[in-house]
Design an enzyme around this catalytic site. Structure first.
Site, PDB file in Angstrom:
ATOM      1  N   ASP A 123      17.060  44.909   9.479  1.00 32.87           N
ATOM      2  CA  ASP A 123      16.854  44.237   8.063  1.00 32.87           C
ATOM      3  C   ASP A 123      17.891  43.382   7.632  1.00 32.87           C
ATOM      4  O   ASP A 123      19.087  44.000   7.949  1.00 32.87           O
ATOM      5  CB  ASP A 123      16.705  45.528   7.132  1.00 32.87           C
ATOM      6  CG  ASP A 123      15.735  46.572   7.255  1.00 32.87           C
ATOM      7  OD1 ASP A 123      14.552  46.154   7.209  1.00 32.87           O
ATOM      8  OD2 ASP A 123      15.784  47.770   7.918  1.00 32.87           O
ATOM      9  N   ASP A 136      20.735  44.781  14.557  1.00 28.41           N
ATOM     10  CA  ASP A 136      20.017  45.136  13.628  1.00 28.41           C
ATOM     11  C   ASP A 136      19.047  44.468  13.123  1.00 28.41           C
ATOM     12  O   ASP A 136      18.731  43.493  13.489  1.00 28.41           O
ATOM     13  CB  ASP A 136      21.339  44.979  12.265  1.00 28.41           C
ATOM     14  CG  ASP A 136      20.896  45.521  10.995  1.00 28.41           C
ATOM     15  OD1 ASP A 136      20.269  46.652  10.919  1.00 28.41           O
ATOM     16  OD2 ASP A 136      20.768  44.833   9.959  1.00 28.41           O
TER      17      ASP A 136
END
Length: 222
Positions: free
Chosen positions: A21, A19
């Site tokens: 963020d 991922d």
């Protein structure tokens, strides 16, 4: 939790999906953009709801973009004025994974326009990015987003991992991230490593095979 399974999986993984963020970078890119445009509080609440698993991602994404309506100029300005920072030891981890011949992917509910520069800094091909794509009018104003991107919907990261397995015949894919949408990638991912070094989400902490707060924990076994 199944920590030993996750540790063995990261050692033998042929692909590792991150991922972006609050995992690769220290902030939520969409929240940074929203704050710069004066709608930070409303957008951050929607982000927290989506990442915590209490709101369908596609609903939160549309609601946030309806508030922000970012133009090309807005995106260019935020990258100059507020460059996103990598999380501690992330760059070292990516370097070691590359040296060990593992394929690295960035799988994000964020925007390609903000993630492309991040990938280039990390030596990751932009073709290895799975993220949302914004549309703009001829004069550069916001004109919606691509609803066909798998990462625009709840459960999209699971679809991305399955697509990678089908396309490249990967035997062991790992997902690393801080949110509930990342946790949805297992299965088909062999293991999900929850990252809480920036934000600790209870649902992710309880549902991860291995929950870490420092990438040194992975580095120590590689």
């Amino acid at each position: 939790m199944n920590i030993e399974l996750a540790k063995e999986a990261i050692k033998k993984a042929d692909a590792v999906c991150f991922d972006v963020d609050s995992t690769v970078i220290t902030e939520e890119g969409i929240d940074v953009l929203a704050t710069s445009l004066g709608v930070g509080d409303a957008v951050s609440k929607l982000t927290a709801s989506a990442m915590g698993g209490t709101t369908l991602f596609q609903n939160a994404l549309k609601a946030r973009l309806d508030l922000i309506k970012p133009s090309i100029k807005n995106l260019e300005n935020i990258q100059k004025e507020h460059p996103l920072q990598f999380t501690p030891r992330l760059e070292e981890l990516i370097e070691i994974l590359h040296k060990k011949g593992k394929n690295i992917y960035l799988v994000s509910g964020g925007f390609r326009q903000m993630i492309n520069p991040i990938a280039l800094q990390l030596g990751i091909s932009v073709s290895n990015i799975y993220a949302n794509n914004l549309f703009f009018t001829e004069d550069g104003e916001y004109d919606g987003f691509d609803i066909n991107e798998p990462t625009s919907k709840d459960g999209g990261k699971s679809k991305v991992v399955q697509e990678l397995i089908d396309k490249y015949d990967y035997k062991c894919v790992i997902m690393i991230g801080d949110g509930a949408t990342d946790m949805q990638a297992r299965p088909p991912a062999k293991a999900f490593i929850g990252y809480g070094g920036i934000i600790e989400r209870e649902k992710v902490k309880n549902g991860a095979d291995w929950f870490i707060k420092d990438f040194n924990e992975i580095l120590s076994i590689l």
